[in-house]
Design a protein around this motif. Structure first.
Motif, mmCIF file in Angstrom:
data_model
loop_
_atom_site.group_PDB
_atom_site.id
_atom_site.type_symbol
_atom_site.label_atom_id
_atom_site.label_comp_id
_atom_site.label_asym_id
_atom_site.label_seq_id
_atom_site.Cartn_x
_atom_site.Cartn_y
_atom_site.Cartn_z
ATOM 1 N N ALA A 19 -4.424 10.295 -4.384
ATOM 2 C CA ALA A 19 -3.026 10.193 -3.954
ATOM 3 C C ALA A 19 -2.891 10.406 -2.453
ATOM 4 N N LEU A 20 -3.572 11.418 -1.924
ATOM 5 C CA LEU A 20 -3.497 11.685 -0.485
ATOM 6 C C LEU A 20 -4.144 10.554 0.309
ATOM 7 N N THR A 21 -5.273 10.050 -0.174
ATOM 8 C CA THR A 21 -5.939 8.941 0.502
ATOM 9 C C THR A 21 -5.050 7.703 0.530
ATOM 10 N N THR A 22 -4.396 7.405 -0.587
ATOM 11 C CA THR A 22 -3.517 6.234 -0.650
ATOM 12 C C THR A 22 -2.345 6.364 0.309
ATOM 13 N N ALA A 23 -1.759 7.560 0.397
ATOM 14 C CA ALA A 23 -0.636 7.773 1.322
ATOM 15 C C ALA A 23 -1.075 7.579 2.768
ATOM 16 N N MET A 27 0.020 4.399 5.526
ATOM 17 C CA MET A 27 0.558 4.605 6.868
ATOM 18 C C MET A 27 -0.338 3.984 7.935
ATOM 19 N N LEU A 28 -1.656 4.039 7.731
ATOM 20 C CA LEU A 28 -2.577 3.480 8.722
ATOM 21 C C LEU A 28 -2.818 1.981 8.516
ATOM 22 N N GLY A 29 -2.932 1.580 7.250
ATOM 23 C CA GLY A 29 -3.308 0.208 6.947
ATOM 24 C C GLY A 29 -2.216 -0.807 7.206
ATOM 25 N N THR A 30 -0.946 -0.413 7.047
ATOM 26 C CA THR A 30 0.149 -1.367 7.234
ATOM 27 C C THR A 30 0.256 -1.844 8.681
ATOM 28 N N PRO A 31 0.333 -0.941 9.665
ATOM 29 C CA PRO A 31 0.360 -1.451 11.053
ATOM 30 C C PRO A 31 -0.944 -2.133 11.466
ATOM 31 N N LEU A 32 -2.075 -1.673 10.923
ATOM 32 C CA LEU A 32 -3.344 -2.322 11.241
ATOM 33 C C LEU A 32 -3.365 -3.751 10.711
ATOM 34 N N ALA A 33 -2.894 -3.948 9.479
ATOM 35 C CA ALA A 33 -2.842 -5.294 8.909
ATOM 36 C C ALA A 33 -1.889 -6.185 9.700
ATOM 37 N N TRP A 34 -0.778 -5.625 10.138
ATOM 38 C CA TRP A 34 0.182 -6.403 10.934
ATOM 39 C C TRP A 34 -0.435 -6.840 12.253
ATOM 40 N N TRP A 35 -1.162 -5.930 12.895
ATOM 41 C CA TRP A 35 -1.819 -6.283 14.155
ATOM 42 C C TRP A 35 -2.892 -7.354 13.938
ATOM 43 N N LEU A 36 -3.662 -7.222 12.870
ATOM 44 C CA LEU A 36 -4.689 -8.224 12.580
ATOM 45 C C LEU A 36 -4.063 -9.585 12.267
ATOM 46 N N VAL A 100 -10.796 7.685 2.935
ATOM 47 C CA VAL A 100 -9.969 6.796 3.747
ATOM 48 C C VAL A 100 -10.825 5.679 4.336
ATOM 49 N N PHE A 101 -11.974 6.031 4.879
ATOM 50 C CA PHE A 101 -12.865 5.012 5.443
ATOM 51 C C PHE A 101 -13.359 4.060 4.355
ATOM 52 N N TYR A 102 -13.734 4.611 3.200
ATOM 53 C CA TYR A 102 -14.342 3.797 2.156
ATOM 54 C C TYR A 102 -13.338 2.870 1.479
ATOM 55 N N SER A 103 -12.092 3.297 1.348
ATOM 56 C CA SER A 103 -11.085 2.491 0.648
ATOM 57 C C SER A 103 -10.200 1.691 1.590
ATOM 58 N N LEU A 104 -10.450 1.758 2.889
ATOM 59 C CA LEU A 104 -9.599 1.066 3.866
ATOM 60 C C LEU A 104 -9.429 -0.431 3.579
ATOM 61 N N PRO A 105 -10.492 -1.183 3.292
ATOM 62 C CA PRO A 105 -10.273 -2.625 3.064
ATOM 63 C C PRO A 105 -9.443 -2.917 1.826
ATOM 64 N N PHE A 106 -9.438 -2.030 0.857
ATOM 65 C CA PHE A 106 -8.659 -2.271 -0.358
ATOM 66 C C PHE A 106 -7.161 -2.117 -0.107
ATOM 67 N N MET A 107 -6.798 -1.444 0.978
ATOM 68 C CA MET A 107 -5.401 -1.386 1.381
ATOM 69 C C MET A 107 -5.070 -2.499 2.361
ATOM 70 N N VAL A 108 -5.936 -2.713 3.330
ATOM 71 C CA VAL A 108 -5.626 -3.645 4.410
ATOM 72 C C VAL A 108 -5.632 -5.095 3.934
ATOM 73 N N GLN A 109 -6.616 -5.486 3.134
ATOM 74 C CA GLN A 109 -6.762 -6.900 2.769
ATOM 75 C C GLN A 109 -5.551 -7.459 2.019
ATOM 76 N N PRO A 110 -5.032 -6.788 0.960
ATOM 77 C CA PRO A 110 -3.843 -7.354 0.296
ATOM 78 C C PRO A 110 -2.635 -7.442 1.208
ATOM 79 N N ILE A 111 -2.441 -6.429 2.065
ATOM 80 C CA ILE A 111 -1.298 -6.456 2.992
ATOM 81 C C ILE A 111 -1.489 -7.551 4.028
ATOM 82 N N LEU A 112 -2.714 -7.690 4.529
ATOM 83 C CA LEU A 112 -3.016 -8.730 5.512
ATOM 84 C C LEU A 112 -2.767 -10.119 4.937
#
Length: 228
Positions: A19-23, A27-36, A100-112
């Motif tokens: 839960a903490l990792t997802t939160a 917050m980190l993955g959304t702006p990162l995906a937008w920038w990408l 957070v490092f290990y699951s980062l692409p699973f958050m960023v890719q769908p948003i991207l």
């Protein structure tokens, strides 16, 4: 009793980490995906490759380098010692950082993917109505990209729950602190406690199946609303 107190403790710890990792990832993955999605800079490609690296890199390799980086002899570990902060390896905080490092692409890719499919037209319409960049992002981009955000959250949570190599390398196997479900199952197998391993593995199997069903149902509803 179906699950032992140790198993319940491992489940509760796993849920807290996920839960903490997802939160944090949201917050980190959304702006990162937008920038990408919007950047035209050459640096976006290597950054995108770094974000996707955990998808192809063995978890033990990623865990090893995180352990070196965060350890007392690593640059991050030395900096934390210099400012009076405790070391991260073999702690709950270190477990979250590694997750957070290990699951980062699973958050960023769908948003991207959702942001790339959005196109420029909605933003251009909002700009003609004098919407500021912040208004466009929060009131146009995020609502239209909600399916990607939901998918990213579900996949990040589920992926964090199921991780093993990274959490074992960085977090170790400390009961009540870093012993998550995957490590607990490994301990049961090592101790030849197959009945306990079966029960805990069955919980994980049901959870994984429920996640996939939830995603399929949600995506089907989104597709029907889109066609309508």
């Amino acid at each position: 009793m179906f699950l032992t107190p140790d198993n319940l403790q491992a489940i509760w710890l796993t849920v807290k980490v996920a839960a903490l990792t997802t939160a944090i990832l949201l917050m980190l993955g959304t702006p990162l995906a937008w920038w990408l999605a919007r950047s035209r800079s050459w640096i976006a490609r290597p950054v995108g490759a770094l974000v996707s690296l955990p998808l192809v890199l063995p978890p033990s390799v990623l865990g090893f380098y995180l352990l070196v980086l965060l350890g007392p002899l690593g640059p991050v570990g030395q900096w934390m010692q210099a400012v009076g902060l405790p070391p991260l390896p073999f702690t709950f905080s270190g477990l979250v950082v590694a997750s957070v490092f290990y699951s980062l692409p699973f958050m960023v890719q769908p948003i991207l993917n959702a942001m790339q499919a959005l196109g420029d037209r909605p933003l251009e319409v909002a700009a003609t109505l004098r919407a500021s960049p912040w208004d466009r992002f929060f009131h146009v981009v995020l609502p239209l990209c909600r399916p990607g955000l939901v998918t990213g959250c579900i996949m990040s949570f589920a992926h964090t729950v199921g991780e093993f190599g990274v959490v074992l390398m960085v977090g170790g196997n400390i009961p009540g602190v870093t012993r998550v479900v995957s490590v607990q199952i490994f301990d049961h197998v090592e101790a030849l406690e197959y009945a306990d391993a079966h029960r805990l593995a069955a919980v994980m199997l049901v959870f994984a199946f429920a996640v996939l069903i939830t995603l399929q149902v949600y995506n089907a509803r989104v597709a029907r609303r889109t066609r309508a």
